[in-house]
Write a protein that holds these residues in place. Structure first.
Motif, mmCIF file in Angstrom:
data_model
loop_
_atom_site.group_PDB
_atom_site.id
_atom_site.type_symbol
_atom_site.label_atom_id
_atom_site.label_comp_id
_atom_site.label_asym_id
_atom_site.label_seq_id
_atom_site.Cartn_x
_atom_site.Cartn_y
_atom_site.Cartn_z
ATOM 1 N N GLU A 25 0.840 -1.205 0.000
ATOM 2 C CA GLU A 25 0.000 0.000 0.000
ATOM 3 C C GLU A 25 0.873 1.253 0.000
ATOM 4 O OE1 GLU A 25 -3.209 0.395 -0.307
ATOM 5 O OE2 GLU A 25 -3.575 -1.763 -0.489
ATOM 6 N N GLN A 26 1.939 1.224 0.816
ATOM 7 C CA GLN A 26 2.826 2.373 0.877
ATOM 8 C C GLN A 26 3.567 2.558 -0.443
ATOM 9 O OE1 GLN A 26 3.109 4.536 3.519
ATOM 10 N NE2 GLN A 26 4.360 5.753 2.089
ATOM 11 N N ALA A 27 3.985 1.455 -1.049
ATOM 12 C CA ALA A 27 4.696 1.519 -2.329
ATOM 13 C C ALA A 27 3.796 2.059 -3.432
ATOM 14 C CB ALA A 27 5.230 0.143 -2.705
ATOM 15 N N LYS A 28 2.512 1.736 -3.344
ATOM 16 C CA LYS A 28 1.559 2.235 -4.338
ATOM 17 C C LYS A 28 1.467 3.761 -4.261
ATOM 18 C CE LYS A 28 -2.055 -0.304 -4.762
ATOM 19 N NZ LYS A 28 -3.379 -0.933 -4.513
ATOM 20 N N GLU A 29 1.492 4.283 -3.040
ATOM 21 C CA GLU A 29 1.448 5.729 -2.872
ATOM 22 C C GLU A 29 2.756 6.383 -3.315
ATOM 23 O OE1 GLU A 29 0.516 6.605 1.154
ATOM 24 O OE2 GLU A 29 -1.403 5.520 1.154
ATOM 25 N N ASP A 30 3.880 5.662 -3.101
ATOM 26 C CA ASP A 30 5.189 6.225 -3.453
ATOM 27 C C ASP A 30 5.560 6.024 -4.912
ATOM 28 O OD1 ASP A 30 5.321 6.822 -0.775
ATOM 29 O OD2 ASP A 30 6.628 5.118 -0.269
ATOM 30 N N GLY A 31 4.767 5.231 -5.632
ATOM 31 C CA GLY A 31 5.077 4.960 -7.036
ATOM 32 C C GLY A 31 6.177 3.938 -7.238
ATOM 33 N N THR A 32 6.444 3.122 -6.233
ATOM 34 C CA THR A 32 7.507 2.097 -6.341
ATOM 35 C C THR A 32 6.927 0.691 -6.254
ATOM 36 O OG1 THR A 32 7.866 2.192 -3.931
ATOM 37 C CG2 THR A 32 9.217 3.648 -5.318
ATOM 38 N N LEU A 33 5.671 0.531 -6.685
ATOM 39 C CA LEU A 33 4.978 -0.746 -6.536
ATOM 40 C C LEU A 33 5.639 -1.861 -7.336
ATOM 41 C CD1 LEU A 33 2.613 -2.249 -5.303
ATOM 42 C CD2 LEU A 33 1.215 -1.564 -7.276
ATOM 43 N N GLU A 34 5.962 -1.592 -8.603
ATOM 44 C CA GLU A 34 6.530 -2.639 -9.461
ATOM 45 C C GLU A 34 7.877 -3.134 -8.919
ATOM 46 O OE1 GLU A 34 5.105 -4.199 -11.931
ATOM 47 O OE2 GLU A 34 3.315 -3.016 -11.483
ATOM 48 N N GLU A 35 8.677 -2.228 -8.437
ATOM 49 C CA GLU A 35 9.978 -2.600 -7.889
ATOM 50 C C GLU A 35 9.823 -3.473 -6.654
ATOM 51 O OE1 GLU A 35 13.988 -0.448 -6.069
ATOM 52 O OE2 GLU A 35 12.487 0.736 -7.176
ATOM 53 N N LEU A 36 8.849 -3.136 -5.803
ATOM 54 C CA LEU A 36 8.624 -3.915 -4.593
ATOM 55 C C LEU A 36 8.064 -5.288 -4.924
ATOM 56 C CD1 LEU A 36 8.720 -3.895 -1.499
ATOM 57 C CD2 LEU A 36 6.359 -3.058 -1.513
ATOM 58 N N LYS A 37 7.209 -5.359 -5.935
ATOM 59 C CA LYS A 37 6.623 -6.644 -6.322
ATOM 60 C C LYS A 37 7.702 -7.643 -6.744
ATOM 61 C CE LYS A 37 1.898 -5.520 -7.732
ATOM 62 N NZ LYS A 37 0.945 -5.450 -8.885
ATOM 63 N N LYS A 38 8.725 -7.137 -7.411
ATOM 64 C CA LYS A 38 9.812 -8.027 -7.845
ATOM 65 C C LYS A 38 10.520 -8.648 -6.649
ATOM 66 C CE LYS A 38 10.841 -5.793 -12.264
ATOM 67 N NZ LYS A 38 11.868 -5.064 -13.059
#
Length: 407
Positions: free
Chosen positions: A102-115
């Protein structure tokens, strides 16, 4: 004084056993022919232990055995509690991951975290199989106590998990898997290993497996020339080597080569059976070599490397191409390993080293954790396969739709 009356002069003891600075690999121990047969008590200590009896002839239980029995009862009684704790930790990890997403989605780093959260089975499919074989030689079954076989079982289970999760994986084989260790996996552990993917579990000995490996490493199906092997595309199967890892060897391993088989002794024996793995390799005419730990890492004392740690070090080298970094990744500074400034130069701030081999009292707990990790890999594979099947069923046209299209 007459010659017969003089006390005999005791023979001088030999104290030339120099302590080298390298950790010892499990099963790769010094050979000492005078000490090959040591008497062992039932609790694993060297030397005979007298059995005392009560007045009515019933064997008297020693204090050590009573403590061991109490620990065993306590361990068995807390099995459900440990399972519940692992479940709670799993739920907590999922909640933490959800919050991070959820935090990554707000920060725009979702794809990187998913990996970074990719499941093991997905990483396994994305990882690169190299034309190289690692063999864990399980042919020393009868030399180990039951608690030592438990430790070895957890070590080979972790080796399977590490290879499955590695960015560059090898062909992994457990050889001579046909005695009491197999019996334990078949009974106590419910044949868990039959669900493992990307591993060969064979009854053949290490020399036979090394010959078989020459066939399954043939590219392209046997692996790809990527990572550290990217510049070795001209290598041929004839260039491959068969090497048994042993710290007794006069040779030092400098690199891992394509089409090669590296054998690791699967033996947990607390240094009782010295030099036996090296001896067996020499008898079968197989080369030996030791890991170059002393060239890169300053250690305060000689210690034991568990089988899975040797596997992990070699997998790290396949990923990083650097022995120093590979050793530190597996033997971190908090364990006492310190990277030398240059090869042959000792670091001044080396610390006391904790032994890496598992403690006997924690053998079954470690086994449970290793099996839980391996089971997670299996469950992820099953879940992913079922998800792919469901998606395929949803996309497939229905029979009625087909008939409508025909009309």
């Amino acid at each position: 004084m007459e010659e017969e009356g003089r006390p005999r002069k005791l023979p001088k003891l030999d104290h030339d056993e120099a302590q080298d600075s390298e950790p010892r690999m499990t099963g790769a121990l010094e050979h000492n022919g005078d000490n090959e047969q040591s008497v062992e008590s039932g609790n694993g200590a060297n030397g005979p232990e007298s059995t005392q009896q009560t007045d009515d002839g019933v064997p008297k239980i020693s204090k050590r055995e009573m403590k061991r029995m109490r620990r065993r009862e306590q361990w068995e009684g807390q099995r459900d509690l440990r399972r519940a704790k692992r479940k709670e930790k799993g739920i907590a990890r999922k909640e933490k991951r959800r919050a991070a997403l959820e935090q990554a989605k707000e920060d725009g780093t979702l794809e990187e975290l998913k990996k970074s959260y990719e499941r093991t089975h997905k990483r396994f499919r994305k990882s690169t199989l190299l034309p190289l074989t690692l063999v864990i030689d399980c042919g020393y079954d009868e030399l180990m106590l039951e608690k030592e076989r438990i430790s070895l079982g957890s070590q080979i289970t972790r080796s399977y998990s590490d290879n499955s999760r590695s960015a560059y994986r090898s062909h992994l084989v457990f050889s001579s898997f046909n005695k009491q260790l197999k019996e334990r996996f078949d009974t106590k552990l419910n044949k868990h290993y039959l669900n493992w993917k990307g591993v060969r579990i064979l009854s053949n000995d290490f020399a036979q497996v090394a010959e078989m490996a020459k066939e399954w490493m043939v590219v392209p199906a046997g692996g790809r020339f990527e990572g550290v092997f990217a510049d070795k595309t001209d290598a041929t199967p004839e260039d491959g080597e068969v090497i048994y890892l042993s710290s007794d060897s006069p040779n030092t391993l400098t690199e891992l080569k394509p089409f090669s088989t590296y054998i690791i002794g699967g033996l947990v024996d607390k240094n009782r059976h010295k030099g036996i793995c090296h001896k067996h390799a020499v008898e079968k005419g197989i080369k030996t070599a030791k890991l170059p730990i002393g060239d890169y890492i300053q250690m305060a004392s000689r210690q034991v490397l568990a089988t899975n740690h040797v596997v992990e070090i070699m997998l790290k080298w396949l990923e990083l191409g650097d022995w120093g970094k590979a050793f530190l990744a597996v033997i971190p500074q908090r364990k006492g390993g310190t990277l030398k400034k240059t090869a042959g130069e000792q670091s001044e701030d080396a610390e006391e080293v904790d032994e890496i081999a598992e403690e006997d009292d924690n053998a079954e707990e470690d086994e449970e954790q290793a099996l839980a990790q391996a089971q997670q890999i299996t469950d992820e594979a099953i879940e992913e396969n079922q998800q792919a099947l469901d998606e395929a069923m949803e996309e497939a046209p229905v029979e009625g739709d087909k008939a409508g299209e025909a009309n």
